[in-house]
Enzyme design. Structure first.
Site: not given
Ligand SMILES: *Cc1c(COP(=O)(O)O)cnc(C)c1O
Length: 365
Positions: A78, A203-205
């Protein structure tokens, strides 16, 4: 509209949008992440076909097969960004290309297809355009945009999905802190880490957030507002909060923030502060900083301020840090001078109240 991809958004306006008086009511005190707009952007990806079916449509619940792979193996990423009302009444985004690029970086790490930057930007522009009346007029209000991508193949085998759903939803938000930013207290997580070398920390997870929640609950249990994580290898170096980067300010006027070595999320607010500080002549080091040093420097007075930063809360002063061995207070426990200055500098650029020499502000009209 998207010349390099040939993908244009079909616009299907919401047939029964929220009435203006009802919307005004909801915008009085929207809080964060609870008030949503009338529309959403949707783009689909199918292996062999690529990105297709780009649409702006009425915001509505999703219908999903219970075997959709995101529900089982968490292939999800996201972004978080804001649309602002400018001083002159216009609308603007702050460094949206940086979000588009980070979304691609996150996708690569999670074995997902990279969304072309132009489709990302167009999805956000189109959504803000159609829902611009949802940007609160109030001081400090903005439209929080949440682009995200999920694995939508119906398959329980473990492999990268062959189908994906990219969407953008928007939420009206008030000033994160009313009447200036109060300082927050931090709990240094002892038993849990956020990210290990080789993991998904950069990582934007959603998975990174899922694993941070227990540590965050522990922080609350210890009477603190937020959790701060140490590195996973030596359990010694300060990394970041659950969803914000961290800066340290010293009595010689210099600043320090942990380096981006793969376990820290490369925040766009972090990067903006680094650039603003350096062009102002402030010495900023990107170096590891240990918990022991932090405690010692706070005690000796060498450390004068610490702050957390991110899109949602911009810049937040850190007042107190707690560990099982005891707690320590930073400076006077309130917002320091450089913290306050950095916050205003950034907010003024974002809202078109100060010159924008870096071209960070993208006008939408
Ligand atoms: C999103 C995020 C940040 C802040 O990034 P910004 O681009 O400044 O909003 C910091 N840390 C984590 C873990 C994040 O997910």
């Amino acid at each position: 509209m998207t010349a390099n991809t040939g993908l244009s958004f079909e616009i299907e306006a919401n047939a029964s949008p929220v009435a203006a008086n009802e919307r005004a009511e909801r915008l009085i005190d929207p809080g964060f992440g609870r008030v949503f707009t009338d529309h959403m952007a949707v783009v689909r990806y199918t292996e062999g076909q690529g990105w297709h079916s780009a649409k702006i449509q009425a915001r509505a619940p999703l219908q999903m097969d219970p075997a959709s792979s995101v529900l089982h193996y968490a292939q999800e990423i996201f972004e978080g960004m804001k649309a602002y009302r400018l001083a002159d009444g216009g609308t603007a985004l702050f460094r949206p290309e940086a979000n588009a690029r980070r979304f691609q970086d996150s996708a690569r790490r999670m074995a997902m297809p990279e969304l072309p930057e132009e489709i990302f930007l167009e999805s956000v522009r189109r959504l803000v355009e159609i829902d611009r009346d949802w940007i609160p007029e109030s001081d400090g209000g903005s439209l929080y945009l949440r682009p995200f991508m999920i694995a939508s193949e119906v398959f329980l085998g473990v492999k990268p999905s062959s189908e994906y759903l990219y969407m953008v939803i928007a939420s009206s938000v008030g000033a994160y802190f009313k009447g200036g930013a109060p300082s927050v207290s931090l709990w240094v997580s002892q038993d849990y880490t956020r990210a290990a070398p080789g993991g998904t920390g950069a990582a934007k997870c959603g998975g990174n957030y899922a694993s941070s929640l227990l540590a965050q609950s522990e922080a609350i249990r210890h009477g603190c507002d937020q959790v701060v994580f140490l590195d996973a290898v030596e359990r010694r170096w300060i990394e970041e909060l659950g969803g914000m980067n961290i800066f340290f300010v010293f009595d010689d006027g210099s600043m320090l923030t942990p380096p981006l070595t793969g376990t820290i999320l490369p925040g766009i607010t972090r990067d903006s502060i680094l650039k603003l500080a350096r062009e102002q002549g402030i010495t900023v080091r990107e170096e590891p900083y240990s918990l022991d040093q932090w405690r010692a420097d706070a005690a000796s007075g060498r450390l004068t301020e610490s702050f957390a930063c991110g899109t949602a809360a911009v810049v937040t002063p850190i007042g107190k840090v707690s560990t099982p061995e005891g707690s320590f207070t930073i400076g006077g426990g309130g917002a320091g001078q450089l913290t306050t200055q950095m916050r205003s500098r950034l907010v003024e650029i974002q809202r078109g109240q100060a010159p924008d020499p870096h071209g960070w502000v993208t006008r939408l009209d």
